[in-house]
Design an enzyme around this catalytic site. Structure first.
Site, mmCIF file in Angstrom:
data_model
loop_
_atom_site.group_PDB
_atom_site.id
_atom_site.type_symbol
_atom_site.label_atom_id
_atom_site.label_comp_id
_atom_site.label_asym_id
_atom_site.label_seq_id
_atom_site.Cartn_x
_atom_site.Cartn_y
_atom_site.Cartn_z
ATOM 1 N N TRP A 244 -7.674 -35.018 -33.953
ATOM 2 C CA TRP A 244 -8.211 -34.253 -32.821
ATOM 3 C C TRP A 244 -9.733 -34.198 -32.899
ATOM 4 O O TRP A 244 -10.426 -34.231 -31.887
ATOM 5 C CB TRP A 244 -7.625 -32.831 -32.850
ATOM 6 C CG TRP A 244 -8.205 -31.914 -31.809
ATOM 7 C CD1 TRP A 244 -7.757 -31.737 -30.533
ATOM 8 C CD2 TRP A 244 -9.337 -31.045 -31.954
ATOM 9 N NE1 TRP A 244 -8.538 -30.822 -29.877
ATOM 10 C CE2 TRP A 244 -9.523 -30.381 -30.732
ATOM 11 C CE3 TRP A 244 -10.227 -30.776 -33.006
ATOM 12 C CZ2 TRP A 244 -10.542 -29.459 -30.517
ATOM 13 C CZ3 TRP A 244 -11.239 -29.859 -32.795
ATOM 14 C CH2 TRP A 244 -11.387 -29.209 -31.572
ATOM 15 N N HIS A 245 -10.248 -34.132 -34.150
ATOM 16 C CA HIS A 245 -11.695 -33.994 -34.302
ATOM 17 C C HIS A 245 -12.452 -35.248 -33.899
ATOM 18 O O HIS A 245 -13.608 -35.174 -33.496
ATOM 19 C CB HIS A 245 -12.048 -33.626 -35.752
ATOM 20 C CG HIS A 245 -11.786 -32.194 -36.055
ATOM 21 N ND1 HIS A 245 -10.550 -31.747 -36.467
ATOM 22 C CD2 HIS A 245 -12.573 -31.092 -35.969
ATOM 23 C CE1 HIS A 245 -10.605 -30.436 -36.643
ATOM 24 N NE2 HIS A 245 -11.813 -30.010 -36.339
ATOM 25 N N GLY A 246 -11.829 -36.389 -34.011
ATOM 26 C CA GLY A 246 -12.547 -37.590 -33.613
ATOM 27 C C GLY A 246 -11.801 -38.843 -33.987
ATOM 28 O O GLY A 246 -10.918 -38.829 -34.847
ATOM 29 N N PHE A 403 -17.007 -33.015 -30.386
ATOM 30 C CA PHE A 403 -15.549 -33.145 -30.349
ATOM 31 C C PHE A 403 -15.022 -32.792 -28.963
ATOM 32 O O PHE A 403 -13.857 -32.818 -28.721
ATOM 33 C CB PHE A 403 -14.896 -32.249 -31.412
ATOM 34 C CG PHE A 403 -15.422 -32.526 -32.806
ATOM 35 C CD1 PHE A 403 -15.621 -33.836 -33.226
ATOM 36 C CD2 PHE A 403 -15.727 -31.494 -33.671
ATOM 37 C CE1 PHE A 403 -16.124 -34.091 -34.502
ATOM 38 C CE2 PHE A 403 -16.216 -31.749 -34.952
ATOM 39 C CZ PHE A 403 -16.421 -33.047 -35.361
#
Lengths: 403, 324
Positions: A244-246, A403
């Site tokens: 999800w963060h990247g 993000f």
């Protein structure tokens, strides 16, 4: 349909290039040579946050937890609520949306607590996060030139930077919202005083952790079922959280590492062990508690190295350099950025002292010296002064904006 | 809401006043400091210099003009106010501050070079100015650095990222500051021998010369002339000096060097009481023994050069006396 569109937009903007590059690289390994067609995509600011917010709306309606909104202005105001649009907290429709329906009246106490949060948020961001960033940027960029101790110092600085940066933003967002009469959920609860990783994840980025818990972990079966299904669920939730963060393997490894730290605790049924107050009857923690706090901080800091590194080679190179080094003990932080580190260390000590003092309170600086008005104002002034003195000529953006 | 806004204003105003108070205390501490950054500034603002001959200019002034030699040879009291990284726009701030607080000198020696003619993109070593922000220097400073506006408006913001200065100020106030002085009468000679920075620069340039295509020549020359006129109107005799530059560097500057020297000479000829001396053709420019880099003389070179300039000043004084 709503979930498909939401995830489709997120997938396209955030993960398209990552998937294409890794797919072609994988196919190359088995002899199929394809040219990867990547796109110059500009990632919309805050896409991960408002996508998850709209997902929660859809899922909660599907689960009959709330009625669909008939007020389109309130709905879009909920999705694009400016204080938390770009970096959270990720609000649930069940909490935030109804607040738009109600007429709000100005509440003095709420506004004052909002101002306190804004002040503390700026302190976290400008004094702590930006102060640490000076060292972090230099040490992580030139890690091959530094001693083991400096690299350890750099990783601790990053742990503090990311906390100050993100918690600072969250506090400012919550504080600004309070000025407008809105209540947002708490996003951080003194995470670096956690006594194990499970507690850490109940205290860190709470809006995301609970989102994953409610919409992914529990539907997968949560901590019910066999040990293998528990392990599977934990690995899935942490890997997805990392992703999800990247779109970078570093985030995935960061997530998996946290899963590995979490699994033994869960298997020993200790993940709910620390849910109560922290050292409630004494100012100083016991040696055992201190050891637990420090060892949890050590593990999270170790994982942060992957989070901060540009790629896996960078992360492993950094770790290798800490372990295999001709120079272990020279601390060259002052030399690296030509800035005296002592004022920053003093501010960090002050920061943790305030946090520790308030560890079991709801309010962060409102709780300090509650009855002693003049001392409280002295503290506000001191915080303001350190903020002014710490403002950098070159602005540092918020880490979580990416993000 | 009214109660909240009134309280915010009250607390904000109180904090604003407190910040001013702290800033005044920090300013006072630095104005007493004997640290190298502030020692000469403090003498200047306290009116303790009152020199007969004043040397103004950039680092080439700071490193080249040894007042002790001038004092001895000319029997005068001279002082060097050169400062690193300063072009004429920054030098102006120092000159005006000097003239406001000290008696008029008998002669100003202004070192001229292409670096001084450039427009400053920032205030180099800004910390030297911090205790001396005043409305009198506001315009000159804000013309160079826009953030100066906010620093005037918001107390203590000028000391941001300068915890060391706060510490220095407090030490100075309570009298535990260690003296840190590397200049004598403002002069900071260098004991270094020729270093290889010029050769490295040549390698980087790879056969090219310095690029002056973005140098706004007309504007800078006009600014320089305004400065000359300003000094001339104060009725202070002015000696413009182009100090020696290593001959190899002169080649790199050759696109505009000769033209600039000619134009400076023309400006000098326009005004009574203004003279110009050019040392770029002197034999000293051919010998690295006198330099530590292509733009700066070392102590040996500075001694030789100071003797040469003092001879020129001697001649100049005799000439003036004759004409009287």
């Amino acid at each position: 349909m709503s979930i498909f569109i939401n995830l489709g937009i997120l997938g396209f903007f955030k993960y398209y290039n990552f998937f294409i590059e890794n797919l072609t690289a994988s196919l190359n390994l088995i002899g199929i040579h394809l040219n990867s067609i990547t796109l110059n995509i500009i990632l919309p600011v805050g896409i991960s946050f408002y996508t998850f917010q709209t997902l929660s709306y859809t899922i909660d309606i599907y689960r009959n937890k709330m009625e669909p909104s008939k007020d389109i202005i309130s709905f879009f105001a909920f999705v694009s609520f400016f204080p938390q649009l770009v970096a959270g907290p990720i609000e649930r429709a069940t909490n935030l949306l109804p607040q738009f329906y109600k007429e709000r009246v100005f509440e003095y106490n709420k506004a004052v607590s909002g101002m306190r949060l804004i002040l503390w948020g700026f302190f976290q961001k400008i004094v702590i996060a930006d102060g640490c960033a000076l060292y972090v940027n230099d040490i992580f960029s030139n890690y091959k030139d530094y001693s083991s101790l400096t690299l350890v110092f750099g990783s601790i600085m990053f742990a503090l930077q990311i906390y100050g940066d993100f918690a600072g933003y969250s506090n400012i967002a919550i504080g600004v919202s309070r000025l407008f009469g809105f209540d947002l959920m708490k996003n951080f609860n003194y995470p670096y005083f956690s006594r194990n990783i499970a507690e850490f994840w109940r205290r860190w980025h709470i809006s995301l952790s609970t989102w994953f818990r409610d919409y992914l972990y529990i539907p997968l079966g949560g901590s019910r079922g066999s040990s293998w299904s528990k392990i599977r669920n934990v690995i899935i939730i942490f890997t997805v959280s990392g992703f999800w963060h990247g779109a970078n393997w570093t985030f995935i490894v960061w997530g998996v590492l946290n899963a590995l730290f979490f699994i033994p605790i869960m298997l020993r049924d200790k993940n709910k062990k620390f849910v109560g107050e922290l050292s409630p009857d004494q100012f100083f923690p016991s040696l055992k508690t201190l050891f637990q706090i420090l060892s949890t901080f050590f593990l999270t800091t170790l994982a942060w190295i992957f989070f901060r590194a540009q790629n896996l080679n960078h992360a492993f190179g950094y770790l290798r350099r800490i372990i295999v080094n001709e120079d272990y003990l020279t601390l060259s932080s002052d030399r690296t950025v030509n800035v005296d580190v002592k004022p920053l260390i003093f501010c960090i000590a002050f920061f943790f002292l305030v946090e520790w003092y308030n560890r079991n309170r709801e309010s962060i600086i409102g709780g300090v010296l509650q009855s002693k008005k003049y001392l409280r104002y002295c503290m506000y002034f001191f915080i303001l002064l350190t903020i002014i003195l710490s403002i950098k000529n070159e602005a540092n953006g918020f880490i979580y904006f990416q993000f | 809401m009214k109660q909240f806004i009134v309280k915010c204003c009250k607390v904000g105003f109180l904090f604003y006043l407190l910040l001013w108070l702290i800033q005044i205390v920090i300013d006072i501490g630095l104005r007493q400091s004997e640290d190298d950054t502030y020692y000469n500034w403090n003498k200047l603002y306290n009116g303790e210099i009152n020199a007969d001959i004043l040397f103004l200019g950039s680092s080439r002034t700071l490193k080249h003009y040894d007042p002790q030699i001038f004092d001895e040879k000319l029997n005068v009291y001279s002082y060097n106010l050169g400062s690193n990284g300063s072009a004429f726009d920054i030098q102006k701030i120092k000159r005006n501050a000097y003239l406001r607080n000290n008696s008029k000198p008998e002669l100003i020696v202004l070192n001229v070079d292409i670096g001084s003619l450039s427009k400053s993109s920032e205030i180099y070593n800004k910390k030297q100015f911090l205790p001396y922000y005043s409305l009198k220097n506001y315009k000159d400073m804000s013309n160079i650095d826009a953030s100066v506006f906010y620093e005037y408006l918001f107390p203590m913001s000028k000391y941001r990222e300068n915890f060391d200065l706060i510490s220095l100020s407090l030490k100075s106030l309570i009298g535990i500051e260690e003296k840190n002085l590397n200049t004598i009468k403002g002069f900071s000679g260098s004991n270094q021998k020729w270093n290889n920075s010029f050769e490295n620069r040549l390698k980087e340039l790879n056969g090219k010369k310095f690029d002056y295509s973005k140098f706004n020549y007309k504007e800078r020359l006009s600014f320089f002339e305004t400065e000359v006129l300003d000094i001339n109107q104060s009725k202070i005799p002015l000696l413009l000096v182009w100090a020696p530059e290593y001959v190899g560097r002169q080649y790199l500057e050759s696109d505009i060097l000769d033209k600039t020297i000619r134009d400076v000479k023309n400006v000098a000829n326009k005004y009574d009481g203004v003279e110009f001396i050019d040392f770029t053709k002197d034999s000293i420019c051919y010998d690295t023994y006198y330099f530590y880099n292509s733009y700066h003389l070392n102590k040996i070179g500075a001694t030789k050069f100071s003797n040469m300039v003092s001879d020129s000043i001697n001649k100049y004084f005799k000439k003036v006396k004759k004409s009287d």
